[in-house]
Design a protein around this motif. Sequence first.
Motif, PDB file in Angstrom:
ATOM      1  N   GLU A 181       0.837  -1.150  -0.010  1.00 43.01           N
ATOM      2  CA  GLU A 181       0.096  -0.072  -0.090  1.00 43.01           C
ATOM      3  C   GLU A 181       0.801   1.170   0.059  1.00 43.01           C
ATOM      4  O   GLU A 181       0.376   2.369  -0.488  1.00 43.01           O
ATOM      5  CB  GLU A 181      -0.764   0.139   1.220  1.00 43.01           C
ATOM      6  CG  GLU A 181      -2.058  -0.630   1.165  1.00 43.01           C
ATOM      7  CD  GLU A 181      -2.992  -0.972   2.311  1.00 43.01           C
ATOM      8  OE1 GLU A 181      -3.013   0.135   2.912  1.00 43.01           O
ATOM      9  OE2 GLU A 181      -3.630  -1.812   2.707  1.00 43.01           O
ATOM     10  N   ARG A 182       2.111   1.164   0.386  1.00 46.45           N
ATOM     11  CA  ARG A 182       2.969   2.632   0.572  1.00 46.45           C
ATOM     12  C   ARG A 182       4.062   2.049  -0.310  1.00 46.45           C
ATOM     13  O   ARG A 182       5.475   2.749   0.205  1.00 46.45           O
ATOM     14  CB  ARG A 182       3.143   3.057   2.336  1.00 46.45           C
ATOM     15  CG  ARG A 182       1.861   3.539   2.575  1.00 46.45           C
ATOM     16  CD  ARG A 182       2.134   3.843   4.093  1.00 46.45           C
ATOM     17  NE  ARG A 182       1.154   4.708   4.321  1.00 46.45           N
ATOM     18  CZ  ARG A 182       1.220   5.359   5.855  1.00 46.45           C
ATOM     19  NH1 ARG A 182       2.229   5.076   6.604  1.00 46.45           N
ATOM     20  NH2 ARG A 182       0.011   5.937   6.065  1.00 46.45           N
ATOM     21  N   LYS A 184       5.675   2.496  -3.491  1.00 43.37           N
ATOM     22  CA  LYS A 184       5.172   3.600  -4.635  1.00 43.37           C
ATOM     23  C   LYS A 184       6.390   4.204  -5.325  1.00 43.37           C
ATOM     24  O   LYS A 184       7.477   4.176  -4.965  1.00 43.37           O
ATOM     25  CB  LYS A 184       4.226   4.696  -4.233  1.00 43.37           C
ATOM     26  CG  LYS A 184       3.008   4.288  -3.540  1.00 43.37           C
ATOM     27  CD  LYS A 184       2.333   5.200  -2.657  1.00 43.37           C
ATOM     28  CE  LYS A 184       1.194   5.009  -1.981  1.00 43.37           C
ATOM     29  NZ  LYS A 184       0.326   6.326  -1.311  1.00 43.37           N
ATOM     30  N   PRO A 328      -3.713  16.004   2.025  1.00 41.79           N
ATOM     31  CA  PRO A 328      -4.843  15.681   1.380  1.00 41.79           C
ATOM     32  C   PRO A 328      -4.949  13.780   1.389  1.00 41.79           C
ATOM     33  O   PRO A 328      -4.019  13.263   1.756  1.00 41.79           O
ATOM     34  CB  PRO A 328      -4.187  15.656  -0.173  1.00 41.79           C
ATOM     35  CG  PRO A 328      -3.032  16.884  -0.077  1.00 41.79           C
ATOM     36  CD  PRO A 328      -2.438  16.617   1.249  1.00 41.79           C
ATOM     37  N   PRO A 329      -6.133  13.540   1.274  1.00 42.06           N
ATOM     38  CA  PRO A 329      -6.576  12.203   1.590  1.00 42.06           C
ATOM     39  C   PRO A 329      -5.541  11.223   0.477  1.00 42.06           C
ATOM     40  O   PRO A 329      -5.073   9.809   0.851  1.00 42.06           O
ATOM     41  CB  PRO A 329      -8.052  12.237   0.984  1.00 42.06           C
ATOM     42  CG  PRO A 329      -8.367  13.281   1.193  1.00 42.06           C
ATOM     43  CD  PRO A 329      -7.400  14.278   0.823  1.00 42.06           C
ATOM     44  N   ASP A 330      -5.282  11.489  -0.772  1.00 42.79           N
ATOM     45  CA  ASP A 330      -4.279  10.600  -1.697  1.00 42.79           C
ATOM     46  C   ASP A 330      -2.930  10.790  -1.335  1.00 42.79           C
ATOM     47  O   ASP A 330      -2.059  10.230  -1.952  1.00 42.79           O
ATOM     48  CB  ASP A 330      -4.826  10.898  -2.710  1.00 42.79           C
ATOM     49  CG  ASP A 330      -4.349  12.488  -3.362  1.00 42.79           C
ATOM     50  OD1 ASP A 330      -4.250  13.279  -2.668  1.00 42.79           O
ATOM     51  OD2 ASP A 330      -4.536  12.592  -4.631  1.00 42.79           O
ATOM     52  N   ALA A 331      -2.536  11.727  -0.371  1.00 42.72           N
ATOM     53  CA  ALA A 331      -0.954  11.920  -0.129  1.00 42.72           C
ATOM     54  C   ALA A 331      -0.450  11.073   0.888  1.00 42.72           C
ATOM     55  O   ALA A 331      -0.989  10.469   1.727  1.00 42.72           O
ATOM     56  CB  ALA A 331      -0.862  13.418   0.382  1.00 42.72           C
ATOM     57  N   ASP A 332       0.695  10.401   0.531  1.00 49.68           N
ATOM     58  CA  ASP A 332       1.358   9.769   1.478  1.00 49.68           C
ATOM     59  C   ASP A 332       2.371  10.445   2.410  1.00 49.68           C
ATOM     60  O   ASP A 332       3.327  11.140   1.991  1.00 49.68           O
ATOM     61  CB  ASP A 332       2.363   8.482   0.628  1.00 49.68           C
ATOM     62  CG  ASP A 332       3.010   7.646   1.342  1.00 49.68           C
ATOM     63  OD1 ASP A 332       3.079   7.637   2.575  1.00 49.68           O
ATOM     64  OD2 ASP A 332       3.307   6.283   0.773  1.00 49.68           O
TER      65      ASP A 332
END
Length: 823
Positions: A181-182, A184, A328-332
Amino acid sequence: MLNRYLLGALALLYTTCSLAQVPTIETFTNEMEKQEGFMPFYWDVRKGKIWLEINQFDTELLYYATLAQGVGSNDIGLDRGRLGGEHVVTFRRSGPKVLMVEPNYRYRALSNDPVERKAVEESFARSVHWGFDVVAASNGRVLIDLTPFLMQDAVGAIQALSRTKQGTFRLDASRSAMYLERTKNFPQNTEFETMITLVGDNPGGYLRSVVPTPTAVTMHQHHSFVQLPDDGYQPRAFDPRAGLNGTEFYDYASPVGEPLAKRYLVRHRLQKKDPTAAVSEAVKPIVYYMDPGAPEPIRSALMDGIAWWNQAFEAAGYKDAFQVKLLPPDADPMDIRYNLVQWVHRSTRGWSYGASIRDPRTGEILKGKVTLGSLRVRQDFLIAQGLVAKYEEGQPVSDEMMQLSLARLRQLAAHEVGHTLGLPHNYIASTRDRASVMDYPHPHVDIRNDSTLDLANAYATGIGEWDKIAINYAYREFPAGVNEKDSLNKIITNYLRAGQSFLSDQDARPTGSAHPQAHLWDGGADAVDELERVMKVRRIALNQFDEKKIPVGMPLATLQEVLVPMYLFHRYQVEAASKVVGGANYSYALRGDGQLAYQPVEGGEQRRALRALLATLRPGELVLPRPVLALIPPRPYGISANPREVFRGRTGLTFDPLSPAEAATGLVLALVLDPERASRLEAQRAVDTSLPGLGEVLDALLDDTWKNKVPTRESYQASVRRQTEQLLLQQMLSLAQASEASAAARAMVLFKINELKTWIDQKQFGVDEQHRAHYQFALRRIELFEKGQAEGVTTLQVNDAPDGAPIDSGQDWLEPVCGWEVP
């Protein structure tokens, strides 16, 4: 010679054949999932492996590891979001192998001569972090198995568990795996995350309190490979007076007459869109992102405090150059592109801290990372509760307590972000009208005319004047043709004229430190005046302490947790006042800047501080009001106490009425008779006989306790005085044995112990039974001490005070930006 060429040819032939045997990358990865980006990689779902493609060799990039999911114990220190060290690395190919090599940037030659640079490179060791076998190759590109490297304990969790005595652990590969999931890829950074499990026997108490099965500790570790910034960043020279962190290295190209050590400021890159304008927007603003996991109204308070920094950047000539936004919700959160303020939960309250990822070559900050402990706000609320709470059944609770807590959170957030902007602590700022958020602030409590307490001015609001000075020095951009060195020096001379100052950790943290104005958690311009004022606040808080300090329905025994910060409300101001005794004024003076280099505190001021400290040891100040003693029962079934948050007594289940006085007395005596302070007292007296020496300080302590001619008839107060006298003797015996104390200090304390022995020997007759026992116990302790028997009745096991710091602010040992950092 022929044999040498033959061997070389054979080696080349072997390497060529070996490489010829490996498949192409396309063939090897045919059924794998490819992730394009900074460093292309392939996910092999069948084997659970990451295969990394290396397409550039001998090109520097940045590698660092992070703890993405932590353990949850402040004592162990393995927090969610903890940063590992930065490493500039290159991938270097040698036949069938690829090495991950870290050059040694601590030793360099800032020279255009490649031979001169090469000489330094070859003089100092490098570090190879890992070696990889080439498994596939295509057109100069190679493929390596990155998985074993990713599965290591990259943040030193095993060492942290060992260091904190939590057991001996090892990594269990069978219980570790990639966390996709992380994992990337981005154009300028490649991110990998693993779930690793450490296994071991006999786990310690900290670990048992936070891990479901403490013999198996599972956490997430994150690995980042990042493109280094371009050479457009201009390092700025460090100045110790500027109030900014620095990075240090050694330049062997320096002329013989100049120092080898070079120091740059640690700061973000910031440039004006219009360098000629007095105020301009930034080419790229500094943006900090708030963890949405923080609940409201806490989140808004934190964002408000972080946003204060824009005031400092405006003063430095920028418009909206510092911003704070919600992540933001999509930021890691692990992505280096996001400066992050993270809300972290632990099992106990602990430090918050600000750290950063930086370019070790230049000091440029690439990512600011703040960790805020979620339990800290509850401690602030507890302090406010003890000061003003009046819980009534069916009545609304005063908003003062929550407002104080939120005010502290604003200051805390600003403080920790300040570290990530390049600022260390400035512990003298509290004496300059709270001039910096980089100090540790104690809540300022005012006394109203009706003797009630007012929290409205507990914490300052907005960025401080000192903070503007530091940001101006670090980030101001000077127009072409302006001499930067002269302009920066002018910033310093201007702040000195304005009465501002800068002193940091080494001047405030040691208990024996000397500066009379550099302290943690203190307040006021004068340490002694503020101690006397704080004692009045403490007295009111204790006299007004009753069962209404906790909500209806709470066990009465939990009043003790509220009592502790009230009884010890003066503890940090005591520390501040103690530094006046044997203290000295000084500065980070440079030759020619006109600052005071060193001057002992005037003798009258030292003696005034000593009198104020002695006043805190008087029985009337140390005893608890009797109604308070009647309020606190033993703990009820099922409601245990955290031993760190309550007084440690000696009476079993019942509340020990002498334990608070023992804790407070121990704090004061340890500060006044600190070995460094004792040695400094003797040294200052040797140079200037108008200043107090250790003998005078010991006489004052003995005259106010053992030899006090005013009898204490009230039984509780008399017991407290006898306890104080035994604790003073204990501190004197300890000082006499302290190897770090000077010979003169140890000689003087031994002399005073012998004087006390003679006085007690003459005094032990004609007194009541309690005093006879008290005197004979002291004589026996001194006798055994003289015989060299350090154990037994000689040594009292003094119960420490419950934990204080962090009462409500950011790090200490956990703040990695404090002090010098080298690449």
